[in-house]
Design an enzyme around this catalytic site. Structure first.
Site, PDB file in Angstrom:
ATOM      1  CG  ASN A 166      -2.008  -1.036   1.138  1.00 23.52           C
ATOM      2  OD1 ASN A 166      -2.355  -1.499   0.063  1.00 23.52           O
ATOM      3  ND2 ASN A 166      -2.531  -1.418   2.297  1.00 23.52           N
ATOM      4  CG  HIS A 238      -1.732  -7.652   5.343  1.00 30.21           C
ATOM      5  ND1 HIS A 238      -0.447  -7.738   5.819  1.00 30.21           N
ATOM      6  CD2 HIS A 238      -1.798  -8.508   4.284  1.00 30.21           C
ATOM      7  CE1 HIS A 238       0.245  -8.590   5.083  1.00 30.21           C
ATOM      8  NE2 HIS A 238      -0.543  -9.072   4.155  1.00 30.21           N
TER       9      HIS A 238
HETATM   10  C1  BDR Z   1      -1.805  -4.839   1.837  1.00 26.79           C
HETATM   11  O1  BDR Z   1      -1.712  -5.003   0.433  1.00 26.79           O
HETATM   12  C2  BDR Z   1      -2.926  -5.465  -0.093  1.00 26.79           C
HETATM   13  O2  BDR Z   1      -2.707  -6.460  -1.042  1.00 26.79           O
HETATM   14  C3  BDR Z   1      -3.727  -5.976   1.081  1.00 26.79           C
HETATM   15  O3  BDR Z   1      -5.125  -5.804   0.849  1.00 26.79           O
HETATM   16  C4  BDR Z   1      -3.243  -5.125   2.221  1.00 26.79           C
HETATM   17  O4  BDR Z   1      -3.966  -3.905   2.291  1.00 26.79           O
HETATM   18  C5  BDR Z   1      -0.778  -5.722   2.511  1.00 26.79           C
HETATM   19  O5  BDR Z   1       0.512  -5.337   2.153  1.00 26.79           O
HETATM   20 CA    CA Z   2      -6.066  -3.589   1.131  1.00 25.33          CA
END
Ligand code: BDR
Ligand code: CA
Length: 309
Positions: A166, A238
């Site tokens: 993210n 996560h």
């Molecule tokens: C984050 O990356 C996305 O793929 C998941 O939804 C989560 O928000 C983890 O690194």
């Molecule tokens: Ca996410």
């Protein structure tokens, strides 16, 4: 209850985060907004509406936001979430309608219409919408209670050796959000890699009646498969952790620390640099989640799924 806006890119873990928010009496979900990330904006928005349908969320606006990062090209994550962004379960045709407003407008309007300190922002994807919102209406920075973000890491990464997904897909947005002046709690990989959906978690969810629990189990089965290919025995879920922090902050240890983001590194772009060398100065408004009581957190998820049944 705490009033939150969930800004997400569903995404298996985003979907379960939404179910936790919808099923928790500690939370008053006031809006759901979407941002491109795990998949295209069109796909993650459709997924959010489908999850809202499964949870029978009513009277909460869902709005679509940014369709790409501020500066960089879009990166999607089919290796974790499949081509749809939510592969695994069959998705119902949404009965929840999409709000006509842009997510950024909805975020600004909701915060400005609420009392100061009332709204908490919970982004579980790229920070593009939040960055655009605080540029569009800078006064939201002092009206928001706090930003609880799933992203970043004090140590390590997943998209790269040092950058979390993210953070890395829109690092310029991270910089804007970290420098806006509002309190930011970074619930990053240090914490979320302790939130594994292991056998005991799957068994506890399997014991819950109803469509939301069955749907969650299917999501976690698919997620387990893709994370296995990344070397994990059990998937880290996560985004659930960011919502869980709002439900029950006591299930985590959080430390005040300065956080910056790398924008220009040849190998490190998107790394969140967390200064844990000294106690943070009194003026520091950022903090990082480091320790998790995982059974306590999963207990909240199971309770929420039972309430949604
Ligand atoms: C984050 O990356 C996305 O793929 C998941 O939804 C989560 O928000 C983890 O690194
Ligand atoms: Ca996410």
């Amino acid at each position: 209850p705490r009033r939150i806006i969930l800004d997400c890119d569903p995404g298996h873990d985003d979907a379960i985060a939404l179910l936790l928010a919808a099923g928790s009496p500690e939370i008053d979900l006031v809006a759901v907004t979407t941002v491109a990330g795990n998949q295209t904006l069109e796909k993650v928005t459709r997924n959010a509406l489908a999850v809202g349908t499964i949870a029978r969320i009513e009277d909460v606006p869902f709005a679509a936001g940014a369709e790409r990062p501020l500066v960089r090209e879009q990166v999607v994550a089919p290796e974790y979430h499949g081509e749809s962004g939510l592969d695994g379960p069959e998705l119902p045709a949404p009965t929840v309608a999409l709000d006509a407003r842009h997510a950024v407008d909805l975020i600004v309007e909701t915060i400005m219409a609420a009392a100061p300190g009332e709204i908490t922002l919970v982004p579980t994807g790229a920070l593009t919408n939040l960055a655009l919102a605080v540029r569009r209406e800078p006064r939201i920075a002092e009206r928001v209670r706090e930003v609880v973000w799933m992203g970043g890491a004090a140590h390590g990464g997943n998209l790269s050796p040092v950058a979390e997904y993210n953070a890395a897909i829109d690092p310029e947005a991270v910089r804007i959000v970290l420098e806006a002046g509002w309190p930011v709690v970074m619930v990053g990989l240090d914490l979320t890699h302790q939130a594994l959906a292991d056998r005991s978690v799957l068994d506890a969810i399997a014991a819950v009646d109803g469509a939301p629990a069955a749907f969650t189990l299917e999501l976690l089965e698919f997620f387990r498969g893709t994370y296995r290919e990344q070397g994990f025995e059990w998937p880290p879920v996560h985004d659930v952790c960011a919502v869980a922090y709002v439900v029950d902050p006591g299930c985590m240890t959080v430390r005040s620390a300065p956080i910056a983001v790398e924008l220009h590194g040849e190998l490190t772009t998107g790394q969140t640099v967390v200064d844990l060398r000294h106690p943070a100065p009194a003026s520091c408004v950022t903090s990082v989640a480091l320790g998790l009581d995982a059974p306590r957190m999963w207990g909240h998820v199971v309770d929420a799924l039972a309430r949604l049944a």
